[in-house]
Design a protein around this motif. Structure first.
Motif, PDB file in Angstrom:
ATOM      1  N   ILE A 130     -25.415 -24.234  11.076  1.00  0.00           N
ATOM      2  CA  ILE A 130     -24.064 -23.932  11.442  1.00  0.00           C
ATOM      3  C   ILE A 130     -23.593 -24.893  12.478  1.00  0.00           C
ATOM      4  CG2 ILE A 130     -22.356 -22.207  12.594  1.00  0.00           C
ATOM      5  CD1 ILE A 130     -24.303 -19.980  11.476  1.00  0.00           C
ATOM      6  N   VAL A 131     -22.489 -25.504  12.585  1.00  0.00           N
ATOM      7  CA  VAL A 131     -21.730 -26.631  13.193  1.00  0.00           C
ATOM      8  C   VAL A 131     -20.644 -26.182  13.768  1.00  0.00           C
ATOM      9  CG1 VAL A 131     -21.129 -28.717  13.667  1.00  0.00           C
ATOM     10  CG2 VAL A 131     -23.324 -28.570  12.565  1.00  0.00           C
ATOM     11  N   ALA A 132     -20.521 -25.917  15.159  1.00  0.00           N
ATOM     12  CA  ALA A 132     -18.954 -25.514  15.678  1.00  0.00           C
ATOM     13  C   ALA A 132     -18.354 -26.733  16.484  1.00  0.00           C
ATOM     14  CB  ALA A 132     -19.256 -24.511  16.618  1.00  0.00           C
ATOM     15  N   LEU A 256     -23.514 -25.669  27.782  1.00  0.00           N
ATOM     16  CA  LEU A 256     -22.554 -24.651  27.190  1.00  0.00           C
ATOM     17  C   LEU A 256     -22.454 -25.479  25.701  1.00  0.00           C
ATOM     18  CD1 LEU A 256     -22.641 -23.213  29.751  1.00  0.00           C
ATOM     19  CD2 LEU A 256     -20.648 -22.160  28.706  1.00  0.00           C
ATOM     20  N   VAL A 257     -22.156 -26.654  25.796  1.00  0.00           N
ATOM     21  CA  VAL A 257     -22.274 -27.384  24.478  1.00  0.00           C
ATOM     22  C   VAL A 257     -23.184 -28.319  24.080  1.00  0.00           C
ATOM     23  CG1 VAL A 257     -19.532 -27.023  24.508  1.00  0.00           C
ATOM     24  CG2 VAL A 257     -20.610 -28.969  25.539  1.00  0.00           C
ATOM     25  N   ASP A 258     -23.476 -29.038  22.967  1.00  0.00           N
ATOM     26  CA  ASP A 258     -24.241 -29.976  22.709  1.00  0.00           C
ATOM     27  C   ASP A 258     -23.721 -31.395  22.495  1.00  0.00           C
ATOM     28  OD1 ASP A 258     -26.615 -28.221  22.066  1.00  0.00           O
ATOM     29  OD2 ASP A 258     -25.268 -27.158  20.886  1.00  0.00           O
ATOM     30  N   GLY A 259     -22.520 -31.545  22.554  1.00  0.00           N
ATOM     31  CA  GLY A 259     -21.970 -32.881  22.795  1.00  0.00           C
ATOM     32  C   GLY A 259     -20.417 -33.063  22.661  1.00  0.00           C
ATOM     33  N   LEU A 260     -20.095 -34.276  23.221  1.00  0.00           N
ATOM     34  CA  LEU A 260     -18.604 -34.749  23.169  1.00  0.00           C
ATOM     35  C   LEU A 260     -18.288 -35.388  21.938  1.00  0.00           C
ATOM     36  CD1 LEU A 260     -18.182 -35.126  26.946  1.00  0.00           C
ATOM     37  CD2 LEU A 260     -18.330 -33.149  25.769  1.00  0.00           C
ATOM     38  N   LYS A 261     -17.628 -34.748  21.029  1.00  0.00           N
ATOM     39  CA  LYS A 261     -17.141 -35.566  19.770  1.00  0.00           C
ATOM     40  C   LYS A 261     -15.780 -35.408  19.243  1.00  0.00           C
ATOM     41  CE  LYS A 261     -22.212 -35.229  17.734  1.00  0.00           C
ATOM     42  NZ  LYS A 261     -22.265 -36.777  17.602  1.00  0.00           N
ATOM     43  N   VAL A 266     -17.768 -35.529  14.217  1.00  0.00           N
ATOM     44  CA  VAL A 266     -18.389 -34.321  13.533  1.00  0.00           C
ATOM     45  C   VAL A 266     -18.187 -34.153  12.082  1.00  0.00           C
ATOM     46  CG1 VAL A 266     -17.902 -31.694  13.582  1.00  0.00           C
ATOM     47  CG2 VAL A 266     -17.331 -33.158  15.654  1.00  0.00           C
ATOM     48  N   LEU A 267     -17.288 -34.751  11.401  1.00  0.00           N
ATOM     49  CA  LEU A 267     -17.102 -34.691   9.955  1.00  0.00           C
ATOM     50  C   LEU A 267     -18.346 -35.690   9.579  1.00  0.00           C
ATOM     51  CD1 LEU A 267     -13.458 -34.967   9.296  1.00  0.00           C
ATOM     52  CD2 LEU A 267     -15.040 -32.809   8.935  1.00  0.00           C
ATOM     53  N   ASP A 268     -18.870 -36.915  10.064  1.00  0.00           N
ATOM     54  CA  ASP A 268     -19.780 -37.679   9.722  1.00  0.00           C
ATOM     55  C   ASP A 268     -20.994 -36.897  10.024  1.00  0.00           C
ATOM     56  OD1 ASP A 268     -18.025 -39.759   9.169  1.00  0.00           O
ATOM     57  OD2 ASP A 268     -18.199 -40.757  11.000  1.00  0.00           O
ATOM     58  N   ASP A 269     -20.965 -36.283  11.168  1.00  0.00           N
ATOM     59  CA  ASP A 269     -22.358 -35.477  11.305  1.00  0.00           C
ATOM     60  C   ASP A 269     -22.687 -34.389  10.060  1.00  0.00           C
ATOM     61  OD1 ASP A 269     -23.652 -32.691  12.196  1.00  0.00           O
ATOM     62  OD2 ASP A 269     -24.257 -34.058  13.585  1.00  0.00           O
ATOM     63  N   LYS A 271     -21.351 -34.602   7.124  1.00  0.00           N
ATOM     64  CA  LYS A 271     -21.818 -35.639   5.920  1.00  0.00           C
ATOM     65  C   LYS A 271     -23.378 -35.867   5.680  1.00  0.00           C
ATOM     66  CE  LYS A 271     -17.049 -37.253   5.255  1.00  0.00           C
ATOM     67  NZ  LYS A 271     -16.335 -38.623   5.554  1.00  0.00           N
ATOM     68  N   ASP A 272     -23.980 -36.193   7.063  1.00  0.00           N
ATOM     69  CA  ASP A 272     -25.138 -36.522   6.983  1.00  0.00           C
ATOM     70  C   ASP A 272     -26.168 -35.293   6.723  1.00  0.00           C
ATOM     71  OD1 ASP A 272     -24.842 -39.178   8.034  1.00  0.00           O
ATOM     72  OD2 ASP A 272     -24.883 -38.889   9.974  1.00  0.00           O
ATOM     73  N   ARG A 273     -25.693 -34.292   7.213  1.00  0.00           N
ATOM     74  CA  ARG A 273     -26.382 -33.025   6.891  1.00  0.00           C
ATOM     75  C   ARG A 273     -26.361 -32.516   5.400  1.00  0.00           C
ATOM     76  NH1 ARG A 273     -27.533 -29.722  11.473  1.00  0.00           N
ATOM     77  NH2 ARG A 273     -26.696 -30.464  13.268  1.00  0.00           N
ATOM     78  N   THR A 274     -25.221 -33.102   4.792  1.00  0.00           N
ATOM     79  CA  THR A 274     -25.094 -32.692   3.194  1.00  0.00           C
ATOM     80  C   THR A 274     -25.343 -33.600   2.392  1.00  0.00           C
ATOM     81  OG1 THR A 274     -22.849 -33.181   3.347  1.00  0.00           O
ATOM     82  CG2 THR A 274     -23.544 -30.522   3.676  1.00  0.00           C
ATOM     83  N   GLY A 275     -25.807 -34.956   3.030  1.00  0.00           N
ATOM     84  CA  GLY A 275     -26.183 -35.976   1.989  1.00  0.00           C
ATOM     85  C   GLY A 275     -24.727 -36.869   1.595  1.00  0.00           C
ATOM     86  N   VAL A 276     -23.705 -36.724   2.169  1.00  0.00           N
ATOM     87  CA  VAL A 276     -22.582 -37.323   1.608  1.00  0.00           C
ATOM     88  C   VAL A 276     -22.593 -38.467   2.361  1.00  0.00           C
ATOM     89  CG1 VAL A 276     -19.946 -37.184   1.217  1.00  0.00           C
ATOM     90  CG2 VAL A 276     -21.595 -35.092   1.033  1.00  0.00           C
ATOM     91  N   LYS A 277     -22.003 -39.695   1.590  1.00  0.00           N
ATOM     92  CA  LYS A 277     -21.820 -41.017   2.061  1.00  0.00           C
ATOM     93  C   LYS A 277     -20.610 -40.577   3.226  1.00  0.00           C
ATOM     94  CE  LYS A 277     -24.123 -43.958  -1.270  1.00  0.00           C
ATOM     95  NZ  LYS A 277     -23.814 -45.079  -2.330  1.00  0.00           N
ATOM     96  N   HIS A 278     -20.681 -41.715   4.309  1.00  0.00           N
ATOM     97  CA  HIS A 278     -19.584 -41.606   5.220  1.00  0.00           C
ATOM     98  C   HIS A 278     -17.999 -42.149   4.853  1.00  0.00           C
ATOM     99  CE1 HIS A 278     -22.110 -41.456   9.129  1.00  0.00           C
ATOM    100  NE2 HIS A 278     -22.508 -40.587   8.367  1.00  0.00           N
ATOM    101  N   ASN A 279     -18.259 -42.924   3.496  1.00  0.00           N
ATOM    102  CA  ASN A 279     -16.936 -43.378   3.086  1.00  0.00           C
ATOM    103  C   ASN A 279     -16.405 -42.449   2.058  1.00  0.00           C
ATOM    104  OD1 ASN A 279     -18.887 -43.946   1.140  1.00  0.00           O
ATOM    105  ND2 ASN A 279     -18.129 -45.947   0.534  1.00  0.00           N
ATOM    106  N   LYS A 280     -17.140 -41.316   1.764  1.00  0.00           N
ATOM    107  CA  LYS A 280     -16.503 -40.217   0.959  1.00  0.00           C
ATOM    108  C   LYS A 280     -16.221 -38.971   1.632  1.00  0.00           C
ATOM    109  CE  LYS A 280     -18.202 -42.498  -2.917  1.00  0.00           C
ATOM    110  NZ  LYS A 280     -17.260 -43.036  -3.867  1.00  0.00           N
ATOM    111  N   ASP A 281     -15.339 -38.300   0.890  1.00  0.00           N
ATOM    112  CA  ASP A 281     -15.115 -36.989   1.377  1.00  0.00           C
ATOM    113  C   ASP A 281     -15.714 -35.956   1.509  1.00  0.00           C
ATOM    114  OD1 ASP A 281     -12.291 -37.875   1.791  1.00  0.00           O
ATOM    115  OD2 ASP A 281     -11.590 -36.995  -0.066  1.00  0.00           O
ATOM    116  N   LEU A 282     -16.011 -35.155   2.679  1.00  0.00           N
ATOM    117  CA  LEU A 282     -17.065 -33.942   2.741  1.00  0.00           C
ATOM    118  C   LEU A 282     -16.453 -32.974   1.780  1.00  0.00           C
ATOM    119  CD1 LEU A 282     -19.147 -32.590   4.566  1.00  0.00           C
ATOM    120  CD2 LEU A 282     -17.051 -31.501   6.002  1.00  0.00           C
TER     121      LEU A 282
END
Length: 589
Positions: A130-132, A256-261, A266-269, A271-282
């Protein structure tokens, strides 16, 4: 003249044809929208949850939701029932790799948020992520987001973590200027719903109860965040009390948070988690559309011969049929009678989310619960509120289950009657005169004050109503009436406090209530069927449809301020019959 009649006739014929065409267009749109077309979930997808509308108990039966036609836009809304079902479905859906919680204003009560939060915690047991992410974190949304594996905020965003506050609007000064006196007849030291009309600030008793239950709600809020983020509760209190978080960097500093993005990061993150290339749509699907996604799981279908009836009682309680957002005693009572007489229904779960309302309407529903409990188990599941009349209809059940942050109790009754004599006489110059055939024929006339004798009569009636209320609670909870009176008096409690007092049996969510009902009915294979039946858009055409459209238009225009409009409208009902009503609507931002 002949030309005139030709013109009129042509106009009438044109209107008739236009109406017929419009009807067919609407039918076509509805048929298209309400079809069984399912959504396809691509592999390696994320379930996107972004809720920016009030969360009702059930998704409205509106096939036009989300469509735009004839210049009108219809909002797509999803109820708590489908939100929970979709999160549960995603847990075992191989195509869903995780959940993306994006900015939501969470226009809902704390118990509703708690239900969703628990569903997300259960989802994590699958090993999925889960990513927020949000540009603006309200406290309510952060409470939900805190369960995420990663919590991100926009580097230029806003993070609100300042504690809870409660404010009441007092109208006595305005009423005094208008020459209107509100005459109050009540039982209950803490029954403070009348205070805005007769005081200019909170009474000591009201301040005591608000301080108590707000403290209970806040403690539970902090404990939940503490458990998820592994932070000390005292540290969290200090952070909020001293407003240590003023910028996103502060939220990161205090963990309280893990990062400033930014969102693209975040969308690139994701995509990495789901194995999608950065130049493709999530690959993602919204929680609204996921409702239509086909599921291979049939575990919840159960046996058609054994059913658990889920009866929704949501909103203010009044006589009549009510609607999807209010409880009509006629409609809800009919639903309870129907399931009581249905041999296929083995147990009943009454889902109560109500601040109360008419004491008479509440008593009517209570009677049906009493009768049903004699023939099959009845379990109550409490939502954001189950207070006053909402508690009245719940107290006869075999077992009551509440969330720790449910607002309940408020066992008390009141009536208000305006005396507008000075307003009519001094402000408008209007006077009244008449005749009557009996001493009390004009009892309740707002053009004059109550006499001492009339006030005594009304007080006796309110006392009688309170006696009935406390007696019903005492019988249902297996307590003495004197004990119920000692914790009653209109006082508001949280679910956690109510558990200690014996007003509820355990803490849990709606699924816990269903499982409890199944155990009491001694069934393992069953189907959950919901009541009362929701009307479709076709059933609502006419006066009811016009009223609903008007309400939606006002709600759309006022936004968060719609609650004030509802409160003003509620005054009309409060002046008609004695009320078993909670004094507040609590919203945590």
């Amino acid at each position: 003249m002949k030309q005139f009649f030709k013109f009129v006739l042509a106009t009438i014929v044109g209107l008739i044809f236009a109406t017929i065409i419009l009807i067919f267009v609407l039918i076509g749109i509805v048929a298209s929208a309400s079809g069984d077309k399912s959504e396809t979930v691509e592999s390696n997808s994320v379930l996107s949850i972004a809720i920016d509308h009030p969360i009702t108990e059930r998704t409205p039966n509106n096939p036009l939701a989300g469509l735009s036609f004839l210049g009108f836009d219809t909002d797509k809304t999803i109820g708590l029932n489908d939100i929970l079902a979709n999160i549960k479905k995603a847990k075992t859906d191989d195509n869903i790799k995780g959940i993306y919680l994006s900015q939501s204003y969470m226009l809902s009560g704390q118990a509703t948020t708690e239900e969703i939060r628990k569903a997300l915690i259960d989802f994590k047991k699958s090993g999925k992520f889960i990513v927020a992410y949000a540009e603006i974190y309200t406290q309510s949304f952060y409470y939900l987001a805190s369960v995420a594996d990663k919590v991100y905020i926009n580097p230029k965003g806003i993070f609100d973590f300042s504690g809870f506050s409660s404010q009441i609007t007092f109208l006595k000064g305005t009423l005094d200027k208008l020459g209107v006196e509100v005459q109050v007849i009540k039982v209950g030291t803490y029954k403070s719903a009348v205070e805005p009309f007769v005081l200019t600030k909170m009474s000591d008793a009201n301040r005591e109860q608000v301080t108590s239950y707000m403290g209970s709600l806040y403690d539970y809020f902090l404990q939940g965040i503490s458990n998820s983020r592994h932070l000390n509760v005292d540290s969290l209190k200090s952070i909020a009390s001293n407003l240590k978080i003023q910028y996103p960097e502060d939220a990161l500093k205090y963990k309280l948070v893990d990062g400033l993005k930014y969102k693209d990061e975040v969308l690139d993150d994701l995509k990495d988690r789901t194995g999608v290339k950065h130049n493709k749509d999530l690959n993602s699907i919204s929680i609204d559309d996921y409702t239509k996604a086909a599921s291979d799981k049939k575990d919840d279908e159960g046996s058609s011969d054994r059913r658990i009836a889920m009866i929704y009682a949501s909103g203010e309680i009044n006589g009549g049929d009510g609607d999807d957002n209010s409880i009509g005693s006629d409609k809800v009572s009919a639903a309870i009678r129907k399931v009581r007489l249905d041999n296929k229904v083995k147990a009943v779960v009454l889902r109560v989310n109500s601040p109360g309302g008419s004491s008479l309407a509440s008593a009517v529903i209570w009677r049906e619960i009493v009768l049903t409990r004699k023939v099959k188990p009845v379990i109550v599941s409490m939502g954001d509120y189950a207070a006053s009349g909402g508690y009245y209809i719940a107290c006869a059940a075999d077992s009551i289950i509440a969330e720790p942050n449910t607002v309940t109790g408020s066992i008390g009754i009141f009536a208000i009657l305006p005396n507008m004599q000075k307003f009519f006489n001094d402000k408008l110059g209007v006077t009244f005169d008449g005749v009557k055939t009996g001493k009390f024929a004009d009892l309740g006339d707002i053009s004059r004050p109550l006499t001492p004798e009339e006030r005594a009569i009304l007080q006796t009636q309110i006392n009688h109503g309170y006696d009935d209320f406390t007696k019903a609670v005492a019988e249902g909870r297996h307590k003495t009436q004197s004990y119920i009176d000692s914790i009653g008096q209109g006082r508001v409690w949280t679910g956690s406090q109510a558990l200690k007092l014996g007003l509820v049996d355990r803490l849990g969510n709606i699924n816990d209530a269903i499982e409890s009902a199944a155990r009491k009915a001694k069934i393992t294979d069953y189907k959950v069927v919901t009541y009362p039946e929701q009307k479709s858009i076709f059933n609502k055409f006419g006066a009811g449809f016009s009223a609903e459209m008007k309400t939606r238009a006002i709600q759309s225009e006022l936004g968060e301020n719609f609650k004030y409009y509802e409160q003003v409208k509620g005054l009309q009902n409060m002046m008609r019959t004695p009320q078993a009503r909670m004094p507040y609507v609590i919203t945590i931002k």
